[in-house]
Motif scaffolding. Structure first.
Motif, PDB file in Angstrom:
ATOM      1  N   PHE A  74      29.662  52.847 -67.384  1.00 21.24           N
ATOM      2  CA  PHE A  74      29.883  51.529 -66.865  1.00 21.24           C
ATOM      3  C   PHE A  74      28.792  50.543 -67.083  1.00 21.24           C
ATOM      4  O   PHE A  74      28.984  49.330 -66.616  1.00 21.24           O
ATOM      5  CB  PHE A  74      30.369  51.701 -65.374  1.00 21.24           C
ATOM      6  CG  PHE A  74      31.539  52.650 -64.987  1.00 21.24           C
ATOM      7  CD1 PHE A  74      32.677  52.266 -65.762  1.00 21.24           C
ATOM      8  CD2 PHE A  74      31.405  53.579 -64.272  1.00 21.24           C
ATOM      9  CE1 PHE A  74      33.775  52.852 -65.677  1.00 21.24           C
ATOM     10  CE2 PHE A  74      32.724  54.278 -63.960  1.00 21.24           C
ATOM     11  CZ  PHE A  74      33.732  54.097 -64.633  1.00 21.24           C
ATOM     12  N   SER A  75      27.711  50.777 -67.436  1.00 18.48           N
ATOM     13  CA  SER A  75      26.688  49.554 -67.612  1.00 18.48           C
ATOM     14  C   SER A  75      26.189  49.545 -69.012  1.00 18.48           C
ATOM     15  O   SER A  75      25.406  48.515 -69.569  1.00 18.48           O
ATOM     16  CB  SER A  75      25.587  50.283 -66.859  1.00 18.48           C
ATOM     17  OG  SER A  75      24.911  51.454 -67.468  1.00 18.48           O
ATOM     18  N   ASP A  97      33.225  47.278 -74.091  1.00 20.11           N
ATOM     19  CA  ASP A  97      32.598  47.426 -72.667  1.00 20.11           C
ATOM     20  C   ASP A  97      33.781  47.799 -71.588  1.00 20.11           C
ATOM     21  O   ASP A  97      34.748  47.894 -71.680  1.00 20.11           O
ATOM     22  CB  ASP A  97      32.539  45.979 -72.142  1.00 20.11           C
ATOM     23  CG  ASP A  97      31.846  45.847 -70.859  1.00 20.11           C
ATOM     24  OD1 ASP A  97      31.366  46.944 -70.316  1.00 20.11           O
ATOM     25  OD2 ASP A  97      31.655  44.614 -70.410  1.00 20.11           O
ATOM     26  N   VAL A  98      33.293  48.954 -70.848  1.00 21.64           N
ATOM     27  CA  VAL A  98      34.129  49.712 -69.837  1.00 21.64           C
ATOM     28  C   VAL A  98      33.864  49.175 -68.587  1.00 21.64           C
ATOM     29  O   VAL A  98      32.559  49.236 -68.085  1.00 21.64           O
ATOM     30  CB  VAL A  98      33.822  51.337 -70.040  1.00 21.64           C
ATOM     31  CG1 VAL A  98      34.638  51.997 -69.130  1.00 21.64           C
ATOM     32  CG2 VAL A  98      34.004  51.817 -71.638  1.00 21.64           C
ATOM     33  N   GLN A  99      34.909  48.984 -67.807  1.00 19.37           N
ATOM     34  CA  GLN A  99      34.680  48.175 -66.611  1.00 19.37           C
ATOM     35  C   GLN A  99      35.747  48.929 -65.596  1.00 19.37           C
ATOM     36  O   GLN A  99      36.823  48.914 -65.726  1.00 19.37           O
ATOM     37  CB  GLN A  99      34.996  46.843 -66.787  1.00 19.37           C
ATOM     38  CG  GLN A  99      34.112  45.986 -67.775  1.00 19.37           C
ATOM     39  CD  GLN A  99      34.652  44.576 -67.787  1.00 19.37           C
ATOM     40  OE1 GLN A  99      35.841  44.039 -67.569  1.00 19.37           O
ATOM     41  NE2 GLN A  99      34.063  44.009 -68.639  1.00 19.37           N
ATOM     42  N   PRO A 100      35.077  49.074 -64.316  1.00 17.92           N
ATOM     43  CA  PRO A 100      35.886  49.574 -63.281  1.00 17.92           C
ATOM     44  C   PRO A 100      36.367  48.249 -62.431  1.00 17.92           C
ATOM     45  O   PRO A 100      35.594  47.306 -62.441  1.00 17.92           O
ATOM     46  CB  PRO A 100      34.850  50.448 -62.390  1.00 17.92           C
ATOM     47  CG  PRO A 100      33.505  50.104 -62.619  1.00 17.92           C
ATOM     48  CD  PRO A 100      33.831  49.479 -64.288  1.00 17.92           C
ATOM     49  N   THR A 101      37.565  48.364 -62.052  1.00 19.87           N
ATOM     50  CA  THR A 101      38.123  47.065 -61.611  1.00 19.87           C
ATOM     51  C   THR A 101      39.348  47.417 -60.675  1.00 19.87           C
ATOM     52  O   THR A 101      40.110  48.372 -60.952  1.00 19.87           O
ATOM     53  CB  THR A 101      38.743  46.130 -62.484  1.00 19.87           C
ATOM     54  OG1 THR A 101      39.048  44.700 -62.144  1.00 19.87           O
ATOM     55  CG2 THR A 101      39.736  46.790 -63.432  1.00 19.87           C
ATOM     56  N   PRO A 136      39.878  56.957 -63.121  1.00 20.36           N
ATOM     57  CA  PRO A 136      38.913  56.311 -62.222  1.00 20.36           C
ATOM     58  C   PRO A 136      38.350  57.741 -61.357  1.00 20.36           C
ATOM     59  O   PRO A 136      37.115  57.471 -61.145  1.00 20.36           O
ATOM     60  CB  PRO A 136      39.890  55.597 -61.429  1.00 20.36           C
ATOM     61  CG  PRO A 136      40.823  54.956 -62.226  1.00 20.36           C
ATOM     62  CD  PRO A 136      41.138  56.201 -63.013  1.00 20.36           C
ATOM     63  N   THR A 141      34.631  56.671 -59.882  1.00 19.80           N
ATOM     64  CA  THR A 141      34.609  55.237 -59.375  1.00 19.80           C
ATOM     65  C   THR A 141      35.621  55.117 -58.027  1.00 19.80           C
ATOM     66  O   THR A 141      36.561  55.953 -58.188  1.00 19.80           O
ATOM     67  CB  THR A 141      34.822  54.187 -60.417  1.00 19.80           C
ATOM     68  OG1 THR A 141      34.805  53.005 -59.785  1.00 19.80           O
ATOM     69  CG2 THR A 141      36.229  54.470 -61.155  1.00 19.80           C
ATOM     70  N   VAL A 146      40.192  51.602 -64.749  1.00 23.46           N
ATOM     71  CA  VAL A 146      39.250  51.634 -65.453  1.00 23.46           C
ATOM     72  C   VAL A 146      39.693  51.059 -66.804  1.00 23.46           C
ATOM     73  O   VAL A 146      40.697  51.359 -67.443  1.00 23.46           O
ATOM     74  CB  VAL A 146      38.547  52.947 -65.882  1.00 23.46           C
ATOM     75  CG1 VAL A 146      37.318  52.779 -66.910  1.00 23.46           C
ATOM     76  CG2 VAL A 146      37.894  53.514 -64.765  1.00 23.46           C
TER      77      VAL A 146
END
Length: 190
Positions: A74-75, A97-101, A136, A141, A146
């Motif tokens: 995630f970073s 880019d991998v993003q939790p949302t 997720p 997370t 994700v």
């Protein structure tokens, strides 16, 4: 020597052995990250699917701005680019880019929604696709989704064709491979 003084060293040795076994034990996550690029998301062949037609060697930089000590998924932003032997200039092609949302973005202009049980959209310059619903939790997370985000640099094309359809098709291949490989790593395939 009193046996009660041997308990702690024995427990520590056993704990160290268990930790070593866990670290060395093969896993889908470790295997894909060792074999592929961008934290295991892309094969080299797929990573080279977008190009600015200026030639050069495929370069991948997994940039972790936070210097994460845990799982960097995630970073880390994965920068894919090209560099020729005559030039030291790195030319960015795209980023992953991998993003939790908890909220999903509306599709970009010119993007098409995915079908067949997939959630997300693919466009010529930006794509966003969600991992399967179980991911997720498996990725530890609290977010509802994700999302893998692909952003293609201006001037980059697909193969030898300069049109949005070819670019969208190549972007679709890249982002779906990234999503599928991440789901395999975390054991949350649909």
């Amino acid at each position: 020597m009193d046996k009660k003084y041997l308990v702690l060293p024995v427990v520590l040795v056993v704990a160290a052995a268990v930790m070593a076994a866990v670290q060395l034990w093969p896993s889908e996550l470790k295997d894909l990250r060792a074999q592929n690029l961008c934290l295991g998301m892309l094969t080299e062949q797929t990573a080279g699917g977008l190009d600015d037609r200026k030639g050069g060697e495929l370069m991948v930089d997994e940039y972790d701005p936070e210097g994460s000590k845990g799982d960097p998924v995630f970073s880390t932003i994965c920068f894919v680019g090209r560099k020729t032997s005559e030039s030291t200039t790195y030319r960015g092609q795209y980023t992953l880019d991998v993003q939790p949302t908890n909220l999903l973005n509306a599709p970009a202009e010119g993007a098409t929604r995915l079908a067949g049980g997939r959630s997300g959209w693919v466009g010529p310059r930006q794509s966003e696709v969600q991992l399967p619903a179980a991911c997720p939790k498996e990725m530890r997370t609290d977010a509802s989704y994700v999302t893998v985000v692909l952003k293609v640099a201006p001037g980059v094309v697909a193969a030898q064709n300069w049109n949005d359809n070819a670019l969208t098709k190549a972007s679709r291949t890249i982002i779906l491979e990234a999503v599928d490989n991440l789901a395999k790593q975390y054991g949350c395939e649909a």
